[in-house]
Write a protein that holds these residues in place. Structure first.
Motif, short mmCIF file in Angstrom:
data_model
loop_
_atom_site.label_atom_id
_atom_site.label_comp_id
_atom_site.label_asym_id
_atom_site.label_seq_id
_atom_site.Cartn_x
_atom_site.Cartn_y
_atom_site.Cartn_z
N VAL A 1 10.71 -27.04 50.54
CA VAL A 1 11.75 -26.16 51.07
C VAL A 1 11.30 -25.53 52.38
O VAL A 1 12.03 -25.48 53.37
CB VAL A 1 12.12 -25.07 50.04
CG1 VAL A 1 12.98 -23.98 50.70
CG2 VAL A 1 12.88 -25.69 48.87
N LEU A 2 10.06 -25.02 52.39
CA LEU A 2 9.51 -24.41 53.59
C LEU A 2 9.38 -25.43 54.71
O LEU A 2 9.74 -25.17 55.86
CB LEU A 2 8.15 -23.79 53.28
CG LEU A 2 7.42 -23.14 54.45
CD1 LEU A 2 8.19 -21.92 54.94
CD2 LEU A 2 6.02 -22.73 54.05
N ARG A 3 8.89 -26.62 54.36
CA ARG A 3 8.65 -27.66 55.37
C ARG A 3 9.96 -28.12 56.02
O ARG A 3 10.08 -28.17 57.24
CB ARG A 3 7.93 -28.84 54.71
CG ARG A 3 7.65 -30.00 55.64
CD ARG A 3 6.58 -30.90 55.05
NE ARG A 3 6.98 -31.47 53.77
CZ ARG A 3 7.58 -32.67 53.64
NH1 ARG A 3 7.83 -33.40 54.71
NH2 ARG A 3 7.89 -33.13 52.46
N PHE A 4 10.95 -28.46 55.20
CA PHE A 4 12.21 -28.94 55.76
C PHE A 4 12.99 -27.82 56.44
O PHE A 4 13.66 -28.06 57.44
CB PHE A 4 13.05 -29.59 54.65
CG PHE A 4 12.55 -30.93 54.22
CD1 PHE A 4 12.50 -32.00 55.12
CD2 PHE A 4 12.10 -31.14 52.93
CE1 PHE A 4 12.01 -33.24 54.74
CE2 PHE A 4 11.61 -32.38 52.54
CZ PHE A 4 11.58 -33.43 53.45
N GLY A 5 12.90 -26.62 55.90
CA GLY A 5 13.56 -25.49 56.55
C GLY A 5 12.98 -25.25 57.93
O GLY A 5 13.72 -25.02 58.91
N ALA B 1 8.78 -32.61 59.25
CA ALA B 1 9.66 -33.19 58.22
C ALA B 1 9.05 -34.42 57.56
O ALA B 1 9.37 -34.73 56.41
CB ALA B 1 11.00 -33.54 58.84
N THR B 2 8.17 -35.12 58.26
CA THR B 2 7.65 -36.39 57.73
C THR B 2 6.19 -36.32 57.30
O THR B 2 5.69 -37.29 56.72
CB THR B 2 7.77 -37.49 58.80
OG1 THR B 2 7.06 -37.11 59.99
CG2 THR B 2 9.24 -37.73 59.15
N GLU B 3 5.51 -35.19 57.56
CA GLU B 3 4.09 -35.13 57.22
C GLU B 3 3.90 -35.17 55.71
O GLU B 3 4.73 -34.70 54.94
CB GLU B 3 3.46 -33.86 57.80
CG GLU B 3 3.91 -32.58 57.14
CD GLU B 3 3.23 -31.35 57.74
OE1 GLU B 3 3.58 -30.25 57.30
OE2 GLU B 3 2.39 -31.53 58.61
N ALA B 4 2.76 -35.72 55.30
CA ALA B 4 2.44 -35.77 53.88
C ALA B 4 2.09 -34.39 53.38
O ALA B 4 1.56 -33.56 54.12
CB ALA B 4 1.28 -36.74 53.65
N ARG B 5 2.36 -34.14 52.13
CA ARG B 5 2.05 -32.85 51.55
C ARG B 5 0.55 -32.65 51.49
O ARG B 5 -0.21 -33.54 51.17
CB ARG B 5 2.66 -32.75 50.13
CG ARG B 5 2.35 -31.42 49.45
CD ARG B 5 3.12 -31.34 48.14
NE ARG B 5 2.76 -30.10 47.46
CZ ARG B 5 1.84 -30.03 46.52
NH1 ARG B 5 1.16 -31.10 46.16
NH2 ARG B 5 1.57 -28.87 45.92
#
Length: 211
Positions: A75-79, A205-209
């Motif tokens: 959620v944080l990453r895409f936001g 948006a595309t980086e690995a967790r």
């Protein structure tokens, strides 16, 4: 304490992020140009307070909590990615204003300048991503107390950010005058800003967790 090579790598990344136009820079520059250099410096104090909140939260373990919860992290990453993409579009859309374009803003009190700087940074996705996903990658329990490493790295980041943006505070007027006399440079600046922000949004948006 973190190893020297770890600290240097982290500081270089922080320097690159500080030099990238973002909400903090836009706010500080706009205040420096419209209300004077010292208004920009006062605004900078507010952004520093926002960083301290993130640092305290990260050091107390909230970072570990979010990194352990895939949904919260995503959620944080895409936001953050959507927000950076929105900033990139507003940099190049017709009639968009460049960061160093002179704006007419109301003269605010030091208290309000600090409060607005604090909220600007507290809601800054770039700052959030730095402390919630980047900082943990540079902390190694085998190299010492985790809290000490977190504080050392976090305070280093704050120092880098304040140095870069403080310098920009005092140079904003000169840069604005230079760009206003050269519309071509202003256009290049806007597209460069949009490219950097768009690249950050795509990468976020595309980086690995993280771990």
């Amino acid at each position: 304490m973190p190893e020297a090579k770890t600290w240097i790598a982290f500081v270089l990344i922080c320097l690159g992020m500080a030099l990238t136009p973002g909400p903090n820079m836009l706010y500080v520059v706009s205040r420096s140009i419209s209300q004077g250099r010292w208004a920009g410096v006062v605004s900078l104090i507010g952004t520093a307070a926002g960083f301290i909140v993130y640092l305290v939260c990260a050091s107390l373990g909230i970072t570990a909590l979010l990194m352990a919860a895939p949904i919260a992290y995503d959620v944080l990453r895409f936001g953050g990615a959507l927000y950076l993409g929105w900033l990139a579009w507003h940099a190049i859309k017709p009639g968009a204003a460049a960061p160093f374009q002179v704006r007419d803003l109301p003269k605010d009190s030091p208290r309000k300048l600090i409060a607005m700087g604090f909220l600007t940074n507290l809601l800054n996705p770039k700052a959030a991503m730095l402390y919630l996903s980047l900082l943990p990658q540079f902390i190694h329990p085998e190299h010492g107390h985790v809290l000490t490493q977190s504080l050392a790295l976090g305070l280093s980041q704050i120092l880098v950010s304040m140095t870069v943006n403080g310098t920009i505070c005092f140079a904003a007027g000169t840069i604005a005058a230079f760009l206003s006399a050269r519309p071509g440079f202003a256009l290049i600046q806007r597209w460069l800003m949009a490219t950097v922000l768009g690249g950050l949004a795509l990468r976020m948006a595309t980086e690995a967790r993280g771990r």
